[in-house]
Design a protein around this motif. Structure first.
Motif, short mmCIF file in Angstrom:
data_model
loop_
_atom_site.label_atom_id
_atom_site.label_comp_id
_atom_site.label_asym_id
_atom_site.label_seq_id
_atom_site.Cartn_x
_atom_site.Cartn_y
_atom_site.Cartn_z
N GLN A 88 0.82 -1.21 0.00
CA GLN A 88 0.00 0.00 0.00
C GLN A 88 0.86 1.26 0.00
N TYR A 89 2.04 1.17 0.61
CA TYR A 89 2.91 2.34 0.67
C TYR A 89 3.66 2.54 -0.65
N ILE B 38 0.97 4.44 -2.48
CA ILE B 38 0.84 5.80 -1.95
C ILE B 38 2.03 6.66 -2.36
N ALA C 21 1.71 9.82 -4.80
CA ALA C 21 2.06 11.11 -4.18
C ALA C 21 3.12 11.83 -4.99
N ALA D 230 4.65 8.51 2.30
CA ALA D 230 4.20 7.13 2.51
C ALA D 230 4.82 6.55 3.79
N LEU E 77 3.09 7.92 6.83
CA LEU E 77 1.80 7.25 7.04
C LEU E 77 1.98 5.84 7.58
#
Length: 223
Positions: free
Chosen positions: A171-172, A175, A179, A216, A219
């Motif tokens: 998921q990162y 992201i 981004a 990322a 987060l």
């Protein structure tokens, strides 16, 4: 204490390499004289210390997790210094030199490999390698389609950031990648509106890639 110490060490390393980055870039641009690389490396070092040992890696025993945090910290701190150097170089000369980017592959693979060996979580290392290959392929395709928009330096950096983000989780990777393109679009629009750039003006993409990865990572650590 670890956060402060890592920030100081990373900042000091970047400061010691000030002359080196000017030589590598073959430029005396204000970006290289501003001390930006020192501040970025120090901030990245602080982030590395906060991030190391906080993820899913090291899900074995507490002792294994603690031991695994040290090589993970070294990996993240090394990347912080490299990225701190790359941002002003790219802003100054629109290049991401191989001498800074390429060594990060063995450094990250070795340190993260040690972390996996200590913690027993080999899945994270496999995911990191897969993410690196995925981003290398993705960026290479984009560079092949539009060589004026992305260079091979961006492609190589994508693989390095893929190792880092893949280690944190798929998921990162998503992201961080999204981004980067979003941030670059915002910068490009701002420059166009301020008339500081035209439609065909080259914009360094490395800083957006690194900032996207940092977002990322932030987060992943719980913001």
């Amino acid at each position: 204490m670890t956060v402060l110490l890592t920030a100081v060490v990373c900042g000091a390393l970047a400061a010691a390499l000030t002359g080196r980055i000017r030589s590598i870039a073959d430029s005396d641009s204000r970006w290289l004289r501003s001390g930006l690389h020192v501040g970025l490396a120090a901030a990245g070092g602080a982030g590395a210390a906060g991030l190391a040992g906080t993820g899913s890696v090291g899900a074995g025993s507490v002792g294994a997790g603690s031991a695994g945090a040290l090589p993970e910290l070294i990996a993240f701190a090394a990347l912080a210094v490299a990225c701190g150097l790359l941002v002003p170089i790219d802003l100054a000369v629109h290049r991401l030199p191989d001498v800074v980017v390429v060594p990060m592959y063995p450094v990250l693979l070795a340190t993260l490999g040690v972390t996996s060996a200590v913690t027993g979580d080999w899945g994270a290392l496999g995911r990191a390698a897969a993410a690196a290959l995925a981003l290398l392929a993705f960026y290479f395709t984009l560079a092949f389609i539009n060589p004026s928009g992305l260079g091979l330096g961006d492609v190589k950096l994508a693989g390095v950031l893929g190792l880092f983000l893949g280690w944190l989780g798929w998921q990162y990777v998503l992201i961080g990648t999204l981004a980067a393109f979003a941030l670059n679009a915002v910068v490009a629009l701002a420059l166009l509106l301020s008339r500081r750039a035209g439609r065909h003006t080259g914009i360094a993409f490395g800083p957006a890639m690194i900032t996207g990865a940092a977002v990322a990572a932030w987060l992943s650590a719980g913001g």
